[in-house]
Scaffold this active site. Structure first.
Site, PDB file in Angstrom:
ATOM      1  N   ASP A  87       0.875  -1.166   0.000  1.00  0.00           N
ATOM      2  CA  ASP A  87       0.000   0.000   0.000  1.00  0.00           C
ATOM      3  C   ASP A  87       0.922   1.229   0.000  1.00  0.00           C
ATOM      4  OD1 ASP A  87      -2.321   1.681   0.536  1.00  0.00           O
ATOM      5  OD2 ASP A  87      -1.503   1.835   2.564  1.00  0.00           O
ATOM      6  N   ASP A  95      -1.521  -0.815   6.033  1.00  0.00           N
ATOM      7  CA  ASP A  95      -1.699  -0.327   7.405  1.00  0.00           C
ATOM      8  C   ASP A  95      -3.106   0.148   7.713  1.00  0.00           C
ATOM      9  OD1 ASP A  95      -1.075   3.172   7.611  1.00  0.00           O
ATOM     10  OD2 ASP A  95      -1.545   2.032   5.808  1.00  0.00           O
ATOM     11  N   ASP A 140      -7.193  -1.738   4.158  1.00  0.00           N
ATOM     12  CA  ASP A 140      -6.235  -2.745   3.696  1.00  0.00           C
ATOM     13  C   ASP A 140      -6.558  -4.130   4.245  1.00  0.00           C
ATOM     14  OD1 ASP A 140      -4.710  -0.934   2.245  1.00  0.00           O
ATOM     15  OD2 ASP A 140      -3.492  -0.395   3.975  1.00  0.00           O
TER      16      ASP A 140
END
Length: 662
Positions: A365, A559, A563
């Site tokens: 991410d 995080d 996600d």
């Protein structure tokens, strides 16, 4: 050239940006050896209690070996029995008891059964020193195993020790110590210098430095000030802090992490499961082979002595004990989990160490993972009659109920107080932005995609950076540019993965194409997908899983709360644990407590070292045992060689397994 995973689309939508990515930062082996002196309950290893019995055994055993001939020549060898039998019972009682208990439960064929039959048989043919030697050296091997496990456990226990014991809560003007579990959300607690912060909360008075080392592995204290969030388990180093509790203890990050640590050993690696199955078939084969060695040669070989072949069969039993494998393999994985914990990497089970070895694609991410996730307003561009202060005030009002880092950066830049009565009908539009009524006018704030969704005319879609567009009553009001910095070790993380032979590094983000392309180039990432809604990230990981190859695995590092579905879908899900959301931490297989992306490569390195050591032990143990089994059958190996082949191999395997901690 960077490979773009996404397909190009036409028009302004190429620069659409989803600024609301919704990053609300909000072994033991199978039989446990069952020996009395083991510490499976997690208790401290008491070396004094372990060594004293060994001293007593040696005080009987050493004179017995030195004066064996004299003792043997006493009346009915009574002197020999008086020294060796007590030594045998002292050294082997736990083995004998466990073997008996397992037989009563129907579990006959295990290492304790082999040890019991072999040593009792040795006593029956009057090989008392050898019988005691087998049990004594086995006990020494178990002690070394306990020491190794204790060392590994101490690394994991460092996480458990961050559990706070009490909270200072203000009751009727006085501070009272209460269990953290009894404190409610909204209560005010006071943390003095040197005390552990007992619950997650927001500082409402004071500033200090907090030691996060037990939780994150970081040695440098972190400065905290008014309005900042602090986590349970960290230690207040300097000033007095008044904290408003934001989460119940059971919902705090530390409570979840403690639960994960305590349950980690239940998830066993495939190699551990293989050894359990191997021992289940291997042991009865050894027993019946030994029986055949004892019975058949005297029947069919001329001049073969029954006592000699029984002795060879007993040697075979001792040599064949799978102790080295049964002890050292789980210990190797336990050491891997402990070594990772020592470095701020929480692995929820040895099975995930195994899976990490197969990873050939690592997906990141962006916000909060590769970048700091700490945004600042760097540019305000008003249009259609608005000026900069007006546009910033409008943005602050629209974003006033959002916990998103971008919203918080706008509120921080504005700095003024907002009257909640002016903000009504607040609505978050997932993947697009926010709509709210401000003084009876409909205002929106969000991505370029939101402007297209609402058919609001604007003159520029090709804006670089993280951009928040604003409009009032369908009239464009301007935009605000937000900056986010890369983490210090982000580039180092990608380079380390490539040096390790990881085939693909990929970035998934809700940010626009321009930002995604810029960051991918800066970091050297192989591919990226941009402008993704949360559900589109799952689709992207599905594609990567399908192209990873039959023997390849995909790891995802994220995080935010959005996600969590992607972390769950990946072969190995990794969460940034310091600032990451609880949902991501709970879902992840591995939690990186330092929020450092470079720890991803370190986790893979630990996994590879663990597997190498485990397979070294397997090959070494089987090879040595194979050689000595042959020597035993042909009468070349004595009981002492058998002891080396069993306990010696176990000891060497244990020492090798502890290397993973370094």
């Amino acid at each position: 050239m960077k490979q773009k995973v996404h397909s190009e689309s036409s028009g302004c939508s190429n620069c659409e940006h989803d600024h609301h990515e919704n990053h609300n930062h909000a072994h033991n082996h199978d039989e446990n050896h069952n020996h009395d002196h083991n510490h499976d309950g997690g208790g401290e290893l008491n070396l004094k209690n372990e060594i004293l019995p060994l001293v007593a055994i040696l005080s009987l055993y050493a004179p017995g070996v030195i004066f064996e001939n004299q003792l043997h020549n006493t009346f009915y060898s009574i002197g020999e029995y008086l020294l060796f039998i007590p030594a045998y019972l002292l050294s082997g009682w736990s083995v004998l008891k466990t073997a008996g208990r397992n037989i009563l439960k129907g579990r006959v064929f295990d290492e304790t059964f082999l040890m019991t039959v072999a040593t009792l048989g040795a006593i029956a043919i009057h090989k008392l020193p050898e019988a005691v030697g087998v049990m004594l050296f086995y006990k020494i091997g178990e002690l070394f195993q306990d020491i190794a496990v204790s060392r590994s456990r101490s690394s994991i226990k460092a996480l458990l020790e961050v559990r706070p014991d009490y909270a200072n809560i203000q009751i009727e003007g006085e501070l009272k110590k209460v269990p953290p579990e009894t404190v409610n959300v909204g209560d005010i607690i006071v943390v003095k210098p040197g005390e552990k912060i007992p619950l997650d909360g927001e500082i409402i008075d004071g500033n200090s430095q907090v030691d996060t080392s037990a939780l994150t592995g970081e040695s440098v204290p972190r400065t905290v000030r008014l309005g900042e969030t602090v986590l349970a388990g960290t230690i207040n180093k300097m000033g007095v802090l008044s904290i408003r509790v934001t989460k119940l203890f059971d919902d705090s990050s530390i409570a979840k992490i403690l639960d994960l640590v305590q349950n980690a050993k239940s998830k066993k690696a495939e190699t551990e499961k293989f050894i359990t199955k191997f021992a289940r078939y291997y042991t009865p084969i050894v027993v019946f082979t030994s029986l055949a060695v004892a019975i058949l040669p005297p029947l069919f070989l001329t001049g073969a002595s029954s006592s000699e072949w029984v002795y060879r069969a007993l040697i075979l039993l001792v040599i064949s004990c799978p102790c080295g494998l049964v002890i050292s393999i789980p210990l190797g994985y336990f050491g891997g989990v402990g070594g990772a914990a020592k470095r701020g990497i929480l692995v929820k089970g040895s099975t995930f160490l195994d899976t990490l070895n197969e990873v050939n694609t690592v997906v990141f991410d962006k916000t909060g993972t590769l970048t700091q996730g700490v945004f600042k307003v760097v540019k305000i561009v008003p249009q259609n009659g608005y000026n900069e202060p007006e546009l910033l005030q409008l943005a602050a009002k629209v974003e006033s109920h959002s916990n998103h880092p971008i919203a918080q950066s706008i509120l921080k830049a504005y700095g003024g107080k907002i009257d909640d009565s002016e903000v009504r009908d607040y609505e978050e539009i997932a993947g697009y932005g926010i709509r709210a009524k401000i003084e009876n006018r409909v205002a929106i704030a969000g991505s370029d995609r939101l402007l297209h969704r609402e058919n609001i005319a604007h003159d520029n879609c090709q804006l670089e950076g993280t951009v928040v567009h604003l409009a009032v009553d369908n009239i464009y009001a301007g935009y605000i540019v937000i900056a986010d910095e890369l983490k210090e070790d982000a580039r180092q993380a990608i380079q380390a993965l490539k040096r390790m032979g990881i085939e693909r590094t990929v970035m998934l983000t809700g940010d626009n194409q321009a930002i995604a392309s810029q960051i991918a180039q800066q970091l050297g990432i192989d591919a990226y997908e941009a402008e993704l809604l949360p559900e589109e990230k799952v689709n992207a990981i599905e594609k990567l899983l399908s192209t990873a190859g039959k023997h390849g695995k995909v790891a995802f590092v994220g995080d935010g709360i959005n996600d969590a579905p992607v972390i769950a879908r990946a072969d190995v899900g990794m969460a940034m644990g310091g600032l990451g959301s609880d949902a991501a931490i709970e879902t992840a297989d591995i939690v990186i407590m330092t929020d450092a992306p470079s720890k991803v490569a370190e986790a893979i390195q630990i996994a590879r070292k663990t597997r190498t050591i485990v397979w070294q032990n397997i090959i070494f143990a089987l090879a040595i045992k194979g050689v000595f089994i042959g020597l035993g059958i042909f009468g070349i190996a004595t009981m002492w060689e058998a002891v080396f082949a069993d306990v010696g191999v176990a000891l060497l395997a244990i020492f090798n397994a502890t290397r993973v901690m370094k």
